[in-house]
Scaffold this motif. Structure first.
Motif, short mmCIF file in Angstrom:
data_model
loop_
_atom_site.label_atom_id
_atom_site.label_comp_id
_atom_site.label_asym_id
_atom_site.label_seq_id
_atom_site.Cartn_x
_atom_site.Cartn_y
_atom_site.Cartn_z
N THR A 59 9.66 -9.75 2.64
CA THR A 59 8.77 -10.82 2.51
C THR A 59 7.92 -10.75 1.36
O THR A 59 6.62 -11.16 1.27
CB THR A 59 7.73 -10.58 3.95
OG1 THR A 59 7.47 -9.25 3.76
CG2 THR A 59 8.17 -11.24 5.07
N ASP A 60 8.29 -9.62 0.61
CA ASP A 60 7.42 -9.18 -0.67
C ASP A 60 6.20 -8.55 -0.31
O ASP A 60 5.26 -8.04 -1.34
CB ASP A 60 6.95 -10.44 -1.37
CG ASP A 60 8.26 -11.07 -2.28
OD1 ASP A 60 9.21 -10.36 -2.06
OD2 ASP A 60 7.89 -12.10 -3.05
N LEU A 61 6.02 -8.07 1.07
CA LEU A 61 4.72 -7.34 1.23
C LEU A 61 5.25 -5.95 0.87
O LEU A 61 4.21 -5.11 0.65
CB LEU A 61 4.56 -7.37 2.75
CG LEU A 61 3.91 -8.51 3.44
CD1 LEU A 61 4.12 -8.51 5.08
CD2 LEU A 61 2.47 -8.53 3.03
N ILE A 62 6.31 -5.52 0.47
CA ILE A 62 6.58 -4.33 -0.08
C ILE A 62 5.91 -3.85 -1.38
O ILE A 62 5.48 -2.80 -1.81
CB ILE A 62 8.17 -4.15 -0.31
CG1 ILE A 62 8.53 -2.74 -0.63
CG2 ILE A 62 8.64 -5.04 -1.54
CD1 ILE A 62 8.47 -1.59 0.54
N PHE A 63 5.58 -4.97 -1.95
CA PHE A 63 4.92 -4.94 -3.42
C PHE A 63 3.41 -4.49 -3.28
O PHE A 63 3.12 -3.36 -3.71
CB PHE A 63 4.65 -6.14 -4.03
CG PHE A 63 6.05 -6.49 -4.61
CD1 PHE A 63 6.92 -5.65 -5.44
CD2 PHE A 63 6.93 -7.49 -4.11
CE1 PHE A 63 8.02 -5.90 -6.11
CE2 PHE A 63 8.10 -7.65 -4.53
CZ PHE A 63 8.88 -7.00 -5.69
N PRO A 64 2.55 -4.79 -2.25
CA PRO A 64 1.06 -4.39 -2.03
C PRO A 64 1.41 -3.11 -1.30
O PRO A 64 0.54 -2.07 -1.78
CB PRO A 64 0.44 -5.42 -1.10
CG PRO A 64 1.50 -6.50 -0.61
CD PRO A 64 2.54 -6.43 -1.84
N HIS A 98 6.30 13.94 -3.29
CA HIS A 98 7.48 12.89 -3.50
C HIS A 98 7.03 11.64 -3.13
O HIS A 98 6.67 11.54 -1.55
CB HIS A 98 8.52 13.68 -2.85
CG HIS A 98 9.29 14.68 -3.34
ND1 HIS A 98 10.68 14.69 -3.64
CD2 HIS A 98 8.67 15.71 -3.98
CE1 HIS A 98 10.64 16.04 -4.22
NE2 HIS A 98 9.65 16.51 -4.32
N VAL A 99 7.06 10.51 -3.65
CA VAL A 99 6.95 9.38 -3.15
C VAL A 99 8.37 8.43 -3.22
O VAL A 99 9.11 8.38 -4.05
CB VAL A 99 5.81 8.36 -4.15
CG1 VAL A 99 5.71 6.95 -3.44
CG2 VAL A 99 4.63 9.28 -4.16
N ASN A 100 8.53 7.53 -2.09
CA ASN A 100 9.80 6.73 -1.86
C ASN A 100 9.64 5.52 -2.53
O ASN A 100 8.43 5.04 -2.47
CB ASN A 100 10.23 6.69 -0.70
CG ASN A 100 10.74 8.02 0.10
OD1 ASN A 100 11.80 8.38 -0.16
ND2 ASN A 100 10.08 8.57 1.04
N ILE A 101 10.50 5.14 -3.37
CA ILE A 101 10.48 3.85 -4.12
C ILE A 101 11.32 2.96 -3.69
O ILE A 101 12.54 3.19 -3.50
CB ILE A 101 10.58 4.31 -5.55
CG1 ILE A 101 9.35 5.14 -6.13
CG2 ILE A 101 10.23 2.86 -6.68
CD1 ILE A 101 7.93 4.61 -6.26
N SER A 102 11.12 1.75 -3.50
CA SER A 102 11.87 0.81 -2.64
C SER A 102 12.75 0.02 -4.07
O SER A 102 12.07 -0.06 -5.08
CB SER A 102 11.38 -0.15 -1.87
OG SER A 102 11.47 -1.64 -2.54
N GLY A 103 13.89 -0.47 -3.65
CA GLY A 103 14.65 -1.24 -4.82
C GLY A 103 14.15 -2.34 -5.34
O GLY A 103 13.93 -2.56 -6.44
N ARG A 104 13.31 -3.09 -4.23
CA ARG A 104 12.32 -4.11 -4.79
C ARG A 104 11.37 -3.70 -5.84
O ARG A 104 11.12 -4.67 -6.76
CB ARG A 104 11.74 -4.75 -3.53
CG ARG A 104 12.52 -5.35 -2.57
CD ARG A 104 13.43 -6.70 -2.97
NE ARG A 104 12.51 -7.74 -3.64
CZ ARG A 104 11.82 -8.44 -3.19
NH1 ARG A 104 11.67 -8.57 -1.85
NH2 ARG A 104 11.10 -9.41 -3.87
#
Ligand code: C2E
Ligand code: MG
Ligand code: MG
Ligand code: MG
Length: 280
Positions: A84-89, A117-123
């Motif tokens: 849903t693109d909510l991953i950005f905010p 450590h911060v997990n970063i999503s592929g998106r």
């Protein structure tokens, strides 16, 4: 379309699809509200040096304090956040919160403070804003860049090797570290790691879980450790649950460990108490 065979295989598949679509719709609406209401928070799980027993880092792990369903883990909602693109905010808030949390540890514990450590999503990686958002989070909290580790997964390696290489190198030039998470699960050639701008390798917990019975899993664990050794990279084994796993990892020369044996992911206050106790 519209054809319903009661009890037939079609209807079952269709029901499953409908259930999926409903879940997606309900969750995406709730997740949007959750972002506005600050229901998404970070837990933290200690990473230890096996030799000294010191907490050297903390991995931040997202949790959703759902008003009705209690605490949800990323497996329950991250797919919807990404779709849903909510991953950005969410992702930029995670970066800001993680840096804020880590900056308070520096204030309280000084040089002994663990890195974050911060997990970063592929998106997020593909979105093209990561470089800017990381710098903003650091500037906004005053955290020293060398206290921050970005966790990317092995499936992102092609991206890291090509389009992202300059972005990541720019951050590394400032002192930010990069870890490859879940290593061993992505069917990539491990030798490609030599080409990547990375500092830390994380062995996926599935290999740790099996290494004592399964020689192939043990070989993967030892292989990653020897690559780390050859390249001068730190290696962390994830999902350490038993003392005998810890002993085995020690024999293999692994120094970074993380798992339920040492601590579950903890909410910020409990984590702080844990760190303060461990520091004494
Ligand atoms: P990950 O980055 O590989 O994180 C490790 C996962 O293993 C965490 O699950 C942690 O709670 C769990 N774990 C730690 N020690 C043990 C152990 O000894 N045994 C077992 N069985 N499990 C252990 P969690 O918190 O449910 O997170 C799942 C995944 O969600 C993470 O895997 C990561 O890929 C993703 N994730 C978590 N937080 C974030 C976030 O802020 N942003 C993004 N994009 N992804 C996140
Ligand atoms: Mg991780
Ligand atoms: Mg992992
Ligand atoms: Mg994993």
């Amino acid at each position: 379309k519209g054809r319903i065979e009661v009890g037939g295989p079609d209807s079952e598949a269709q029901l499953a699809r409908t259930a999926q679509a409903k879940r997606h719709m309900r969750l995406s609406a709730e997740l949007r509200q959750a972002v506005e209401r600050d229901e998404l928070i970070l837990y933290g799980q200690p990473v230890l040096d096996l030799r000294s027993g010191q907490v050297v880092a903390v991995e931040s792990l997202l949790r959703w304090m759902h008003p009705e369903l209690s605490v949800l883990a990323p497996g329950d909602f991250l797919d919807v956040a990404e779709a849903t693109d909510l991953i950005f905010p969410i992702g930029s808030r995670v970066l800001g919160e993680a840096c804020r949390m880590a900056a308070t540890w520096v204030d309280l514990l000084g040089p002994a403070a663990p890195s974050i450590h911060v997990n970063i999503s592929g998106r997020q990686l593909e979105g093209g804003n990561l470089h800017r958002e990381v710098l903003r989070a650091l500037a906004g909290t005053g955290l020293d860049p060398s206290q921050l580790v970005l966790e990317l997964t092995e499936t992102h390696m092609p991206l890291i090797a090509n389009s992202l290489k300059n972005d990541l190198q720019g951050l590394r030039d400032r002192g930010v570290k990069v870890a490859i998470d879940d290593l061993g699960t992505g069917y990539s050639s491990l030798t490609r790691i030599t080409e990547l701008p990375v500092d830390i390798l994380k062995i996926d917990m599935s290999f740790v879980a099996r290494m004592e019975e399964d020689p192939a899993s043990a070989a993967v664990v030892r292989g990653i450790l020897s690559i780390g050794d050859a390249l001068g990279l730190d290696v962390i084994a994830e999902g350490v649950e038993t003392p005998s796993q810890a002993v085995r990892l020690g024999e293999y020369g692994c120094t970074g460990v993380q798992g339920y044996l040492y601590s579950r992911p903890l909410p910020e206050e409990e984590l702080l108490a844990h760190l303060a106790k461990a520091g004494r």
